[in-house]
Structures are given as C-alpha cells and as structure tokens.
Design an enzyme around this catalytic site. Structure first.
Site, short mmCIF file in Angstrom:
data_model
loop_
_atom_site.label_atom_id
_atom_site.label_comp_id
_atom_site.label_asym_id
_atom_site.label_seq_id
_atom_site.Cartn_x
_atom_site.Cartn_y
_atom_site.Cartn_z
N GLU A 144 0.81 -1.24 0.00
CA GLU A 144 0.00 0.00 0.00
C GLU A 144 0.83 1.28 0.00
O GLU A 144 0.57 2.21 0.76
CB GLU A 144 -0.97 -0.03 1.20
CG GLU A 144 -1.90 -1.23 1.14
CD GLU A 144 -2.80 -1.38 2.37
OE1 GLU A 144 -2.71 -0.57 3.29
OE2 GLU A 144 -3.61 -2.33 2.37
N ASN A 167 2.05 -5.27 -3.10
CA ASN A 167 0.64 -5.55 -2.83
C ASN A 167 -0.11 -4.24 -2.55
O ASN A 167 0.37 -3.40 -1.79
CB ASN A 167 0.57 -6.46 -1.59
CG ASN A 167 -0.80 -7.02 -1.28
OD1 ASN A 167 -1.43 -7.61 -2.16
ND2 ASN A 167 -1.26 -6.86 -0.06
N HIS A 199 -10.40 -5.75 -2.77
CA HIS A 199 -11.52 -5.49 -1.85
C HIS A 199 -12.56 -4.71 -2.64
O HIS A 199 -12.40 -3.52 -2.89
CB HIS A 199 -11.05 -4.66 -0.64
CG HIS A 199 -10.05 -5.37 0.23
ND1 HIS A 199 -10.39 -6.43 1.03
CD2 HIS A 199 -8.73 -5.17 0.42
CE1 HIS A 199 -9.32 -6.85 1.68
NE2 HIS A 199 -8.29 -6.10 1.33
N GLU A 226 -6.38 -10.52 -1.46
CA GLU A 226 -7.25 -10.23 -0.30
C GLU A 226 -8.71 -10.10 -0.75
O GLU A 226 -9.44 -9.22 -0.31
CB GLU A 226 -6.80 -8.93 0.40
CG GLU A 226 -5.35 -8.94 0.82
CD GLU A 226 -4.92 -7.69 1.59
OE1 GLU A 226 -5.78 -6.90 2.03
OE2 GLU A 226 -3.70 -7.51 1.75
N ASP A 276 -12.43 -9.87 -1.24
CA ASP A 276 -13.76 -9.91 -0.62
C ASP A 276 -14.66 -8.98 -1.41
O ASP A 276 -14.19 -8.03 -2.04
CB ASP A 276 -13.76 -9.60 0.89
CG ASP A 276 -12.99 -8.37 1.29
OD1 ASP A 276 -12.93 -7.41 0.50
OD2 ASP A 276 -12.46 -8.36 2.42
O1 G3I Z 1 -6.03 -8.06 18.80
C1 G3I Z 1 -6.52 -6.81 19.27
C2 G3I Z 1 -7.35 -6.98 20.52
O2 G3I Z 1 -6.52 -7.48 21.53
C3 G3I Z 1 -7.95 -5.64 20.89
O3 G3I Z 1 -8.79 -5.81 21.99
C4 G3I Z 1 -8.75 -5.08 19.74
C5 G3I Z 1 -9.33 -3.71 20.06
O4 G3I Z 1 -9.40 -2.89 18.91
O5 G3I Z 1 -7.90 -4.95 18.63
C6 G3I Z 1 -7.36 -6.18 18.18
O6 G3I Z 1 -6.52 -5.95 17.09
C7 G3I Z 1 -7.18 -5.65 15.88
C8 G3I Z 1 -6.76 -6.68 14.84
O7 G3I Z 1 -7.31 -6.34 13.59
C9 G3I Z 1 -7.23 -8.09 15.18
O8 G3I Z 1 -8.62 -8.16 15.17
C10 G3I Z 1 -6.76 -4.27 15.45
O9 G3I Z 1 -7.28 -3.30 16.35
C11 G3I Z 1 -7.26 -3.99 14.06
O10 G3I Z 1 -6.70 -2.76 13.61
C12 G3I Z 1 -6.83 -5.10 13.11
O11 G3I Z 1 -7.40 -4.84 11.87
C13 G3I Z 1 -6.75 -5.47 10.78
C14 G3I Z 1 -6.34 -4.42 9.75
O12 G3I Z 1 -5.77 -5.05 8.62
C15 G3I Z 1 -5.33 -3.45 10.35
O13 G3I Z 1 -4.78 -2.62 9.38
C16 G3I Z 1 -7.71 -6.46 10.14
O14 G3I Z 1 -7.93 -7.54 11.06
C17 G3I Z 1 -7.13 -7.01 8.85
O15 G3I Z 1 -8.11 -7.77 8.19
C18 G3I Z 1 -6.72 -5.86 7.96
O16 G3I Z 1 -6.13 -6.39 6.79
C19 G3I Z 1 -5.71 -5.45 5.81
C20 G3I Z 1 -4.46 -5.97 5.15
O17 G3I Z 1 -3.47 -6.27 6.12
C21 G3I Z 1 -3.93 -5.01 4.13
N1 G3I Z 1 -4.95 -4.65 3.15
C22 G3I Z 1 -6.22 -4.20 3.73
C23 G3I Z 1 -6.78 -5.22 4.70
C24 G3I Z 1 -8.13 -4.80 5.24
O18 G3I Z 1 -8.04 -3.60 5.95
#
Ligand code: G3I
Length: 301
Positions: A127, A168, A205, A234, A236
């Site tokens: 990105e 990516n 996406h 990725e 969806d």
């Molecule tokens: O694990 C913690 C948890 O302990 C806490 O209580 C909670 C509170 O917010 O957060 C949890 O972590 C979160 C994590 O996902 C696991 O669920 C983070 O806040 C959250 O920011 C994180 O989001 C991820 C996101 O990337 C972050 O940038 C998404 O799961 C993940 O699907 C998403 O994936 C990205 C790719 O890496 C790059 N391309 C876009 C894609 C979708 O956004």
C-alpha cells in the site's frame, strides 16, 4: 473437484484464505479452512507490529502458530507484510530518515531469516501508493527517500532468494484508475532496471466505492505482460455477489500468470468488514451461493 484448493490445482493455481491465530481453536473454522484452501496468509500475525514489537526483539509466536497450522494441514504460506506505513509498532512510528531506513532493512532481514525457505511469496511492500493522482502515498517510509521500495525489494531478495517478492495494494484493480497506472509504471521501471520483483498482489476489496469492473482482466493481463505473476491477495466482495465472484475467478483463469486467489477470511463472521457485509464464501458452516459460483468457475477451466 469438490474443494476450492483442489479445483484451483486443476489449472496449477492455488486458492487461499487469510487465517487468524485467534480462531485456530474454533473447529468449525479450522474444518472449513483445512478442507477448502491450499494457501494461507496470516491476517495480522506476520505484520511489523506483531513480529518486532520492540526494536531488535522479534516475536514469531502467533506467526509461527499460523505457519505451523498451515504446513501441518498441507498448505503453503504467503507472507504479509514487511514494509508498510500502517501497523507499525510505536518505536518505528517515531523514527525517520536514516534510522527508519535502517530499521526497515533490519526488519526485513529479521523476519525473512526466520522464515527463510518456507514462504511461497512475501508482500514485501504494502500500500505505498496514494489513493488519488497516481503517485506515492505520503508516509514516514516515503519521506526516507523515493528509493525505499527498491531498497526493500533488494534487501528481501538477498534475505530469501527462494521467496517470490510481491508489491501488494488495493484499488489497483480498475485499469483506468491513476493508482493502477502508478503501480504499473513502478513495476515496469523495476523490471527495466533489474530491481527484483516477481509478483503484484491485487488485494481486490470490492465495494460500492471501488466496485468490480470488467476491465479487471485487462489489469491482470497488463501486469502479467511485464513479466511478473499476478496474485489476487485479499479478495472480498461486499454483498457477496456470486456473479462477481465468478467474474473475478474467470478473469484470473484467463491469464496464465495469474497464480492464484486468496479470500480475506473464511466465514462472513471472520471478515474485517463484519458479517453484515456478507463478503466471503461461507456463512457459519454453510457454503454460500458465491462459493458454488467460484467452485463451478474453477471446475470449468
Ligand atoms: O487483537 C486486538 C485486541 O486485543 C484488541 O482488543 C482489539 C481492540 O481494537 O484490537 C485487536 O486488534 C485488531 C486486529 O485487527 C485483530 O482483530 C486491530 O485493532 C485492528 O486494527 C486489526 O485490523 C486489521 C487491519 O488489517 C489493520 O490494518 C484487520 O484484522 C485485517 O483484516 C486488515 O487487513 C488489511 C491488510 O493487512 C492489508 N490490506 C487491507 C486489509 C483490510 O483492511
């Protein structure tokens, strides 16, 4: 074939999913994931904040949980991701200039050494392009100098020559968009100058603001014509349209260098978009119409 992975294998491709370590104790989730997919990406567990929470102190606990589950279940692994403006640990966010550049290099070396010889492809840089205008996204990494992306790729090649090295990004699916052209021009330049790059990841996406467009096939074939693999990394689709899922699958199947498809989660409830978006191929333990559409497209190839 009766599973996505086996159906994709009929044309030499893989079909993968993003897997989250926190769900490996959910037997409905692991039953589906183990049965259907042949490639695994860690949804968060190999990112910079997860693997190097303190500078120079690496933590591969959750990354290894996913890696080991994948290998024990006969799957290959995509690595995600080594250099990114987002999900940087606090110590990295506070760096700039030469020390940030060195930290990026050290991070790539540390993570790739741990997984050396074990990863099918790494998303080396994620990105890095702006959503509008076709240029680079402003970030602390970009402010270290425009050559940061090629430095990341050269570092990665030396660290693990066996891994395919991918750039990516999202919103590079529509061939007419400036962002797509910006990334295309970078890849063309890298190939011309011998900067090591093997693949482009189209995150894919799809939603109302960035809908699937039938020029997606042109995007895939145009990148492939530069001499790189294309991976749908990725996928969806908000709303889960079976027709759109079939179209994406057929577009990949139409291009020899489209190596495979990864969906960004297993069941709707696992999606970063929330179950209400209905973006994936399973609803609870059930196959959705989108699943049948993808499987039929793979089997018809
Ligand atoms: O694990 C913690 C948890 O302990 C806490 O209580 C909670 C509170 O917010 O957060 C949890 O972590 C979160 C994590 O996902 C696991 O669920 C983070 O806040 C959250 O920011 C994180 O989001 C991820 C996101 O990337 C972050 O940038 C998404 O799961 C993940 O699907 C998403 O994936 C990205 C790719 O890496 C790059 N391309 C876009 C894609 C979708 O956004």
């Amino acid at each position: 074939a009766s599973t996505l992975g086996a159906a994709a294998a009929q044309s030499g491709r893989y079909f993968g999913a993003a897997i989250s370590a926190g769900r490996l104790g959910d037997s409905q989730y692991t039953t589906i994931a183990s049965r259907e997919f042949s490639m695994v990406t860690a949804e968060n567990e190999m990112k910079i904040d997860a693997t190097e929470p303190n500078r120079g102190q690496f933590n591969f606990g959750n990354g290894d949980r996913i890696y080991n589950w994948a290998v024990q279940n006969g799957k290959r692994v995509r690595g995600h991701t080594l250099a990114w403006h987002s999900q940087q640990p606090g110590w990295m966010q506070s760096l700039s200039g030469g020390s940030l550049r060195q930290a990026m290099i050290d991070h790539i070396n540390g993570v790739m050494a741990h997984y050396k010889g074990k990863i099918y492809a790494w998303d080396v840089v994620n990105e890095a392009y702006s959503d509008s205008g076709g240029g680079r996204r402003d970030s602390n990494l970009q402010r270290t100098g425009n050559d940061w992306i090629e430095v990341a790729f050269r570092t990665a090649r030396a660290a693990d020559p066996a891994a395919k090295l991918c750039y990516n990004d999202y919103n590079i699916d529509n061939w007419t968009w400036a962002k797509t052209q910006g990334v295309y021009n970078m890849v063309r330049d890298f190939k011309q100058r011998g900067v090591p790059i093997d693949c482009v990841g189209l995150q894919s996406h799809f939603n109302g603001n960035s809908p699937y467009n039938s020029n997606y096939r042109t995007t895939i074939s145009s990148f492939a014509a530069l001499g790189v693999d294309v991976q749908i990394t990725e996928l969806d689709i908000q709303g889960g349209s079976p027709q759109t899922y079939a179209a994406v699958t057929n577009d990949c199947l139409a291009v020899a260098r489209c190596a495979g498809i990864t969906v960004w989660g297993v069941r709707d409830q696992d999606s970063w978009l929330g179950a209400g978006a209905s973006p994936l191929l399973f609803n609870g333990g059930n196959k959705k119409p989108a699943y049948d559409a993808v499987l039929n497209a793979l089997n018809a190839a």
